[in-house]
Design a protein around this motif. Structure first.
Motif, mmCIF file in Angstrom:
data_model
loop_
_atom_site.group_PDB
_atom_site.id
_atom_site.type_symbol
_atom_site.label_atom_id
_atom_site.label_comp_id
_atom_site.label_asym_id
_atom_site.label_seq_id
_atom_site.Cartn_x
_atom_site.Cartn_y
_atom_site.Cartn_z
ATOM 1 N N ALA A 219 0.832 -1.205 0.000
ATOM 2 C CA ALA A 219 0.000 0.000 0.000
ATOM 3 C C ALA A 219 0.871 1.261 0.000
ATOM 4 C CB ALA A 219 -0.920 -0.012 1.221
ATOM 5 N N LEU A 220 1.959 1.256 0.775
ATOM 6 C CA LEU A 220 2.842 2.420 0.817
ATOM 7 C C LEU A 220 3.563 2.604 -0.519
ATOM 8 C CD1 LEU A 220 4.346 2.168 4.427
ATOM 9 C CD2 LEU A 220 2.688 3.817 3.568
ATOM 10 N N LYS A 221 3.949 1.514 -1.151
ATOM 11 C CA LYS A 221 4.586 1.600 -2.473
ATOM 12 C C LYS A 221 3.619 2.206 -3.485
ATOM 13 C CE LYS A 221 6.902 -1.165 -6.034
ATOM 14 N NZ LYS A 221 7.337 -2.536 -6.444
ATOM 15 N N ARG A 222 2.350 1.785 -3.415
ATOM 16 C CA ARG A 222 1.345 2.333 -4.334
ATOM 17 C C ARG A 222 1.128 3.815 -4.049
ATOM 18 N NH1 ARG A 222 -2.773 -0.032 -7.495
ATOM 19 N NH2 ARG A 222 -3.339 1.616 -8.976
ATOM 20 N N PRO B 203 -8.593 19.476 -2.545
ATOM 21 C CA PRO B 203 -9.310 20.346 -3.488
ATOM 22 C C PRO B 203 -8.405 21.186 -4.381
ATOM 23 C CG PRO B 203 -10.366 20.394 -1.337
ATOM 24 C CD PRO B 203 -9.071 19.668 -1.166
ATOM 25 N N GLN B 204 -7.229 21.614 -3.889
ATOM 26 C CA GLN B 204 -6.327 22.423 -4.706
ATOM 27 C C GLN B 204 -5.844 21.674 -5.936
ATOM 28 O OE1 GLN B 204 -3.916 23.140 -1.192
ATOM 29 N NE2 GLN B 204 -3.978 25.342 -1.589
ATOM 30 N N LEU B 205 -5.847 20.349 -5.869
ATOM 31 C CA LEU B 205 -5.471 19.512 -7.019
ATOM 32 C C LEU B 205 -6.693 18.896 -7.703
ATOM 33 C CD1 LEU B 205 -2.376 17.612 -5.552
ATOM 34 C CD2 LEU B 205 -2.360 19.383 -7.317
ATOM 35 N N SER B 206 -7.881 19.201 -7.172
ATOM 36 C CA SER B 206 -9.118 18.573 -7.645
ATOM 37 C C SER B 206 -8.976 17.051 -7.625
ATOM 38 C CB SER B 206 -9.474 19.047 -9.062
ATOM 39 O OG SER B 206 -10.813 18.731 -9.368
ATOM 40 N N LEU B 207 -8.368 16.555 -6.552
ATOM 41 C CA LEU B 207 -8.018 15.142 -6.441
ATOM 42 C C LEU B 207 -8.568 14.578 -5.134
ATOM 43 C CD1 LEU B 207 -6.238 12.791 -7.636
ATOM 44 C CD2 LEU B 207 -4.361 13.717 -6.258
ATOM 45 N N ALA B 208 -9.173 13.393 -5.208
ATOM 46 C CA ALA B 208 -9.738 12.761 -4.016
ATOM 47 C C ALA B 208 -9.472 11.270 -4.032
ATOM 48 C CB ALA B 208 -11.239 13.018 -3.933
ATOM 49 N N PHE B 209 -9.469 10.695 -2.837
ATOM 50 C CA PHE B 209 -9.320 9.255 -2.653
ATOM 51 C C PHE B 209 -10.443 8.816 -1.719
ATOM 52 C CE2 PHE B 209 -5.269 11.183 -3.477
ATOM 53 C CZ PHE B 209 -4.666 10.350 -4.413
ATOM 54 N N VAL B 210 -11.350 7.980 -2.225
ATOM 55 C CA VAL B 210 -12.503 7.568 -1.427
ATOM 56 C C VAL B 210 -12.505 6.057 -1.240
ATOM 57 C CG1 VAL B 210 -13.878 9.542 -2.199
ATOM 58 C CG2 VAL B 210 -14.093 7.365 -3.414
ATOM 59 N N THR B 211 -12.841 5.641 -0.039
ATOM 60 C CA THR B 211 -12.983 4.218 0.248
ATOM 61 C C THR B 211 -14.364 3.754 -0.199
ATOM 62 O OG1 THR B 211 -11.464 4.297 2.117
ATOM 63 C CG2 THR B 211 -13.047 2.486 2.077
ATOM 64 N N SER B 212 -14.380 2.691 -0.969
ATOM 65 C CA SER B 212 -15.630 2.128 -1.478
ATOM 66 C C SER B 212 -15.729 0.672 -1.026
ATOM 67 C CB SER B 212 -15.648 2.211 -3.012
ATOM 68 O OG SER B 212 -16.842 1.693 -3.548
ATOM 69 N N VAL C 237 -8.196 1.556 -7.203
ATOM 70 C CA VAL C 237 -7.121 0.846 -6.515
ATOM 71 C C VAL C 237 -7.757 -0.296 -5.746
ATOM 72 C CG1 VAL C 237 -5.265 0.989 -4.811
ATOM 73 C CG2 VAL C 237 -5.763 2.964 -6.270
ATOM 74 N N ARG C 238 -7.408 -1.518 -6.079
ATOM 75 C CA ARG C 238 -8.006 -2.689 -5.420
ATOM 76 C C ARG C 238 -7.185 -3.027 -4.173
ATOM 77 N NH1 ARG C 238 -8.514 -7.602 -8.907
ATOM 78 N NH2 ARG C 238 -9.868 -8.226 -7.181
ATOM 79 N N VAL C 239 -7.533 -2.365 -3.095
ATOM 80 C CA VAL C 239 -6.809 -2.580 -1.837
ATOM 81 C C VAL C 239 -7.014 -4.019 -1.351
ATOM 82 C CG1 VAL C 239 -6.538 -1.804 0.551
ATOM 83 C CG2 VAL C 239 -7.056 -0.140 -1.248
#
Length: 361
Positions: free
Chosen positions: A166-169, A261-270, A284-286
């Motif tokens: 996960a850290l490498k990704r 938001p400054q990068l218009s970038l988000a990471f959401v858990t699904s 990303v298939r965690v």
């Protein structure tokens, strides 16, 4: 209609109500905060909705803070450009002023009660108050049991090898998406994006879509991606970007979503029980980082835990719904004896003051 930016600053958690209200605004930059005081049904949410609507009509950005007990009700409204806010400062999210009279001021809506009329309903009010509080206790017991099962499943799969993957990704994503700015390190603010409430388990993914156009969907059924999110947040801040770190309502010390938001970038858990229904920029298939042998070995145990965990969460939601019903009855006792014309006049005074603040720039 454009999606509204909506978060929670409190959560129903296994340890009870968990507050992030100290992160309402940056203390160093805050210009004006109105602390609303008053009991049930006195018009706190009504006042905030009136003020927010008036400021929105004039083009002012508004961040809505919903009540984790009843998401149809407001606990705060924030005007980020004005560095101002209105907040329900009563229990369980009590707030006291840091610079009274300079930044914060109390607004006592309790003065609009008809105390003589309410005194005649004392026994009914006392019974309804005790009733809704008892349902919350039952809900927290269910959430505690559900969280223990979830933690047991996570501990079976969270290995050093998975954490290394996960850290490498995360490092790969940072090198591709987050370019160094040369600015001072960014700051982190915490907001709950999801809640366990009387309406069920929900997540305000529409807020993500309103703030960020590129969304990484982390497919993670067991809460294995928290370390990855923390690493991404640290990398973004080191590069000079502010971040919004969103904890899990069941594990408020653990990251569940990240917005930049400054990068218009988000990471959401699904997860299967609460999927992200938007179109992700990348996935990303965690779960796939987990050891296949461990998944096979504990398949039955994990399946049983998911089933029981869901039943406990459902019962917790039912208890919160019963608490909401009791609280609705409490508000019905109060509402006829509140001077809402006076509440609206108070709202108009706040609108005037905020518009004057806007004019000053």
């Amino acid at each position: 209609m454009e999606a509204k930016v909506t978060f929670f600053l409190g959560a129903n958690t296994p340890s009870g109500f968990y507050s992030l209200y100290d992160q309402l605004l940056s203390p160093q930059e805050t210009r004006r905060v109105f602390l609303l005081k008053g009991g049930p049904g006195c018009g706190k949410s009504t006042l905030m909705k009136r003020v927010a609507a008036a400021l929105e009509e004039r083009g002012e950005p508004v961040e809505y803070i919903r009540c984790s007990g009843d998401p149809d009700s407001l606990d705060a409204v924030i005007f980020p450009a004005l560095k101002a806010a209105i907040v329900d400062a009563t229990a369980p999210h009590v707030l006291e002023p840091a610079l009274p009279g300079v930044v914060e001021s109390y607004v006592n809506l309790g003065r609009f009660y008809d105390h003589a009329a309410l005194a005649k309903k004392r026994e009914e009010i006392a019974a309804a108050t005790a009733g809704y509080k008892s349902h919350y206790k039952g809900a927290y017991r269910c959430l505690t049991a559900a969280a223990q099962l979830a933690e047991d499943s996570r501990s079976l799969l969270l290995t050093p090898a998975l954490e290394a993957k996960a850290l490498k990704r995360a490092r790969g994503i940072l090198s591709r998406e987050v370019k160094k700015t040369g600015r001072e390190p960014g700051r982190a603010v915490q907001r709950f994006l999801g809640a366990v409430s009387c309406q069920g388990i929900s997540c305000r993914f529409e807020t993500v879509n309103a703030l960020c156009h590129r969304v990484y969907e982390l497919q993670d059924a067991y809460g294995l991606g928290a370390g990855m999110l923390t690493a991404l947040a640290a990398g973004a801040m080191a590069a000079g970007y502010d971040v919004i770190l969103c904890p899990s309502p069941l594990f408020p010390d653990r990251a569940e979503h990240l917005l930049i938001p400054q990068l218009s970038l988000a990471f959401v858990t699904s997860a299967p029980t609460l999927p992200y229904l938007g179109k992700p920029y990348r996935r990303v298939r965690v779960d796939a980082m987990a050891d296949g042998e461990q998944l096979r070995k504990y398949k039955s145990r994990l399946k049983f835990a998911r089933k029981v965990q869901q039943a406990l969460l459902d019962q917790g939601v039912e208890s919160l719904a019963q608490a909401k019903a009791e609280h609705d009855e409490l508000e019905k006792l109060y509402n006829p004896h509140v001077d809402f014309d006076a509440v609206n006049s108070q709202a108009d005074e706040i609108i005037k003051e905020l518009l004057e603040l806007k004019a000053k720039g």
